[in-house]
Design an enzyme around this catalytic site. Sequence first.
Site, PDB file in Angstrom:
ATOM      1  N   LYS A  96       0.575  -1.420   0.228  1.00  0.00           N
ATOM      2  CA  LYS A  96      -0.087  -0.274  -0.108  1.00  0.00           C
ATOM      3  C   LYS A  96       0.972   1.010   0.381  1.00  0.00           C
ATOM      4  CE  LYS A  96      -4.126  -2.492   1.832  1.00  0.00           C
ATOM      5  NZ  LYS A  96      -4.799  -2.203   1.253  1.00  0.00           N
ATOM      6  N   THR A 103      10.806  -3.668   0.855  1.00  0.00           N
ATOM      7  CA  THR A 103      10.225  -4.566   1.560  1.00  0.00           C
ATOM      8  C   THR A 103       9.916  -5.958   1.399  1.00  0.00           C
ATOM      9  OG1 THR A 103       7.884  -5.286   2.634  1.00  0.00           O
ATOM     10  CG2 THR A 103       7.614  -4.366   0.445  1.00  0.00           C
ATOM     11  N   LYS A 117      14.752  -7.711   2.874  1.00  0.00           N
ATOM     12  CA  LYS A 117      15.065  -6.253   3.534  1.00  0.00           C
ATOM     13  C   LYS A 117      16.472  -6.635   4.390  1.00  0.00           C
ATOM     14  CE  LYS A 117      10.978  -5.037   5.549  1.00  0.00           C
ATOM     15  NZ  LYS A 117      10.111  -4.838   6.147  1.00  0.00           N
ATOM     16  N   ASN A 162      14.903  -0.360   4.938  1.00  0.00           N
ATOM     17  CA  ASN A 162      13.931  -1.405   4.543  1.00  0.00           C
ATOM     18  C   ASN A 162      13.489   0.752   4.003  1.00  0.00           C
ATOM     19  OD1 ASN A 162      12.988   0.984   6.135  1.00  0.00           O
ATOM     20  ND2 ASN A 162      10.660   0.722   6.360  1.00  0.00           N
ATOM     21  N   GLY A 180       8.452 -14.123  15.049  1.00  0.00           N
ATOM     22  CA  GLY A 180       9.567 -14.292  14.019  1.00  0.00           C
ATOM     23  C   GLY A 180      10.713 -13.189  14.038  1.00  0.00           C
ATOM     24  N   ALA A 181      11.828 -13.921  13.332  1.00  0.00           N
ATOM     25  CA  ALA A 181      12.992 -12.893  13.543  1.00  0.00           C
ATOM     26  C   ALA A 181      14.129 -12.632  12.214  1.00  0.00           C
ATOM     27  CB  ALA A 181      13.498 -14.554  14.306  1.00  0.00           C
ATOM     28  N   GLY A 192      13.772  -9.792   8.955  1.00  0.00           N
ATOM     29  CA  GLY A 192      14.252  -8.201   9.080  1.00  0.00           C
ATOM     30  C   GLY A 192      13.426  -7.177   9.842  1.00  0.00           C
ATOM     31  N   GLY A 200      -2.525  -3.655  10.486  1.00  0.00           N
ATOM     32  CA  GLY A 200      -0.915  -3.477   9.962  1.00  0.00           C
ATOM     33  C   GLY A 200      -0.780  -1.946   9.393  1.00  0.00           C
TER      34      GLY A 200
END
Length: 265
Positions: free
Chosen positions: A22, A69, A73, A94, A134-135, A137, A246
């Site tokens: 977006k 993105t 990244k 980013n 998550g781990a 970027g 988000g």
Amino acid sequence: MKEITGKTKLYAIVADPILQVKTPQAINAWISKHDVDGVLVPMHVSASGLKALVEGLRGMINFGGLVVTVPHKTTIIHLCDEVSQAAKMVGAVNIIRRESDGKLHGDILDGKGFVTGLTRHGIEVKDKKVFLAGAGGAANAIAFSLCEAGIRELGVYNRTSPKVEDMFARLSNVYPNIKMTVATASPKGYDLVVNATSLGMAETDSLPLNVDDLVADQIVAEIIMRPALTPLLAAAQAKGCRIQYGLPMLESQIDLMAEFMRVGN
């Protein structure tokens, strides 16, 4: 949007896939609002084509900058000429600015944008126990910014624990007083639950954590923007949790992105 001419400054976002982004709408709205002669376009580039893209951008004199993105990244940082200290710590970029000599300077705004998005919606992270899925970027950037904002404890769940241990090794050097735990898939006992993976973008994706253990007094936040109501957020909503979409993460980054890429200057 202004008419595109030979004087128009070009900007882009690179991703794989690209349909969910977006940023073009958001940045182009900013450009229009500030009466800038520029345009940002989406670029669908796979991992194998990333290096060629970056080399091409160096030679584009009318190119101003690149938003980066999923999944590029952590790779593109090695293709930049210079990166910020934050990007070095996180191990990801980013946003990239092309200097007049063709050199590419990278930074990471994900974490700051995420925390700012929470704050703008009345969610303070100071002293909270945070579960992070998550781990990669984005997760690393968010973890650093959460620690910088003063969280009390960080539990990170990832399919491979070495990535989590590497994250903690870097974080603990800067924030030694924050408790850090390699978490399981259960978010039980945490105040804020964050999905910083790409799970939820596709209908066939598995859930990023065990939603059965969510309880109503928890806050559940996403970084995915499309769909807005991910399966995780839908499950959290059904449990009575407060949810954070988000999109605020991106909205909070727009001014930062424009400033970094010197849009309009």
